[in-house]
Design a protein around this motif. Structure first.
Motif, PDB file in Angstrom:
ATOM      1  N   SER A 187      -2.908   0.463  -3.988  1.00 55.95           N
ATOM      2  CA  SER A 187      -2.777  -0.757  -3.226  1.00 55.95           C
ATOM      3  C   SER A 187      -2.551  -1.860  -4.228  1.00 55.95           C
ATOM      4  N   HIS A 247       0.863  -1.185   0.000  1.00 55.32           N
ATOM      5  CA  HIS A 247       0.000   0.000   0.000  1.00 55.32           C
ATOM      6  C   HIS A 247       0.892   1.225   0.000  1.00 55.32           C
ATOM      7  N   TYR A 248       0.673   2.115  -0.911  1.00 57.58           N
ATOM      8  CA  TYR A 248       1.500   3.322  -0.889  1.00 57.58           C
ATOM      9  C   TYR A 248       0.740   4.473  -1.499  1.00 57.58           C
ATOM     10  N   SER A 249       1.201   5.682  -1.205  1.00 57.36           N
ATOM     11  CA  SER A 249       0.569   6.845  -1.815  1.00 57.36           C
ATOM     12  C   SER A 249       1.600   7.503  -2.719  1.00 57.36           C
TER      13      SER A 249
END
Lengths: 207, 70
Positions: free
Chosen positions: B65, B47-49
């Motif tokens: 994600s 999960h990362y932004s």
């Protein structure tokens, strides 16, 4: 009187040093002294330049030197088998482990020569008395140290009974087919990796 | 000493060790029996932004994600 005390105290230590030198051992890099080492060239140049202030300690003075390996081979191998999310075995004493190195199955007994081995997908077997526990490893490294401690570090490891036979056969067929239809080098490499991994899984189920 | 000789086939094809190792792990996880399989695949989720920067200013971040199934 105090001067005599230092002379008396000085004598036994000198005798011990003489005994060590007479023992006639060759100097190995593993024979590291137990006292912290200091950087002698730095200290000497400091003393020449600034004789009044104590030289500061360099990082090497804070490092603990590697402990010398035990003089007699220990009877058991200590294994640390770790995954990124779990440590399966931590400091467990066993008789032997067989690791799947890229150069073939390697058996590690206590007193093994220090080795760093890259692992290929295969079976790790841990032998303790009459029990053998087998795990299927995906890939990783095995570090065997001089003091009979083996660190086996892998990304994914499963006990053999958690492998699904049908999925393995399906995967093998799929990657064999991908290898035949692959065009770029990268696709061929990925398909070959797939075949290697699935053949190892298959061998784990049957062997 | 063998310096460049006998590179592994995956490195010769341009794959790095981390990529190779992650591919091996994904394949092993895909071949597990049922309850272990779902829990293992969930371990691989990332999960990362992400936010793109334009003219020194970040734009609105988007949260992604990704699973290993791409």
């Amino acid at each position: 009187m105090l001067r005599q005390v230092s002379r008396l105290l000085g004598r036994p230590i000198a005798a011990q040093q003489q005994v060590k030198m007479l023992a006639g051992r060759a100097f190995f890099s593993t024979d590291v002294p137990a006292t912290p080492t200091e950087d002698s060239t730095f200290v000497e140049s400091w003393k020449k330049l600034i004789p009044n202030i104590e030289p500061p300690k360099t990082p090497s003075a804070f490092m603990k030197p590697r402990p010398p390996p035990p003089s007699s081979i220990p009877s058991k191998l200590t294994v640390n088998f770790v995954l990124p999310y779990e440590s399966v075995l931590s400091g467990k004493e066993v008789d032997m482990v067989i690791v799947p190195a890229t150069t073939g199955q390697m058996g590690v007994l206590p007193g093994h020569v220090p080795t760093i081995a890259e692992l290929k997908p295969g079976i790790l077997s841990v032998h303790e008395g009459n029990d053998v526990t087998k795990y299927l490893l995906s890939s990783g490294f095995a570090f065997i140290h001089a003091n009979s401690v083996a660190d086996i570090i892998v990304v994914e490891a499963v006990p053999i009974d958690r492998i699904d036979q049908n999925l393995v056969q399906k995967g093998l067929a799929e990657f064999t087919q991908k290898l035949n239809s692959a065009t770029t080098e990268l696709e061929k490499a990925e398909a070959q990796v797939g075949i290697d991994v699935h053949s190892a899984l298959n061998a784990a189920l049957t062997g | 000493m063998a310096s460049n000789a006998a590179v592994p086939f995956w490195r010769a094809a341009g794959m790095t060790y981390i990529t190779y190792s992650n591919i091996c792990a994904t394949m092993v996880r895909n071949c597990l029996k049922e309850p272990y399989r779902t829990e293992a695949l969930s371990r691989e989720k990332v999960h990362y932004s992400v936010s793109k920067w334009v003219d020194g200013n970040p734009e609105k971040p988007s949260i992604r994600s990704d699973t290993s199934q791409e």
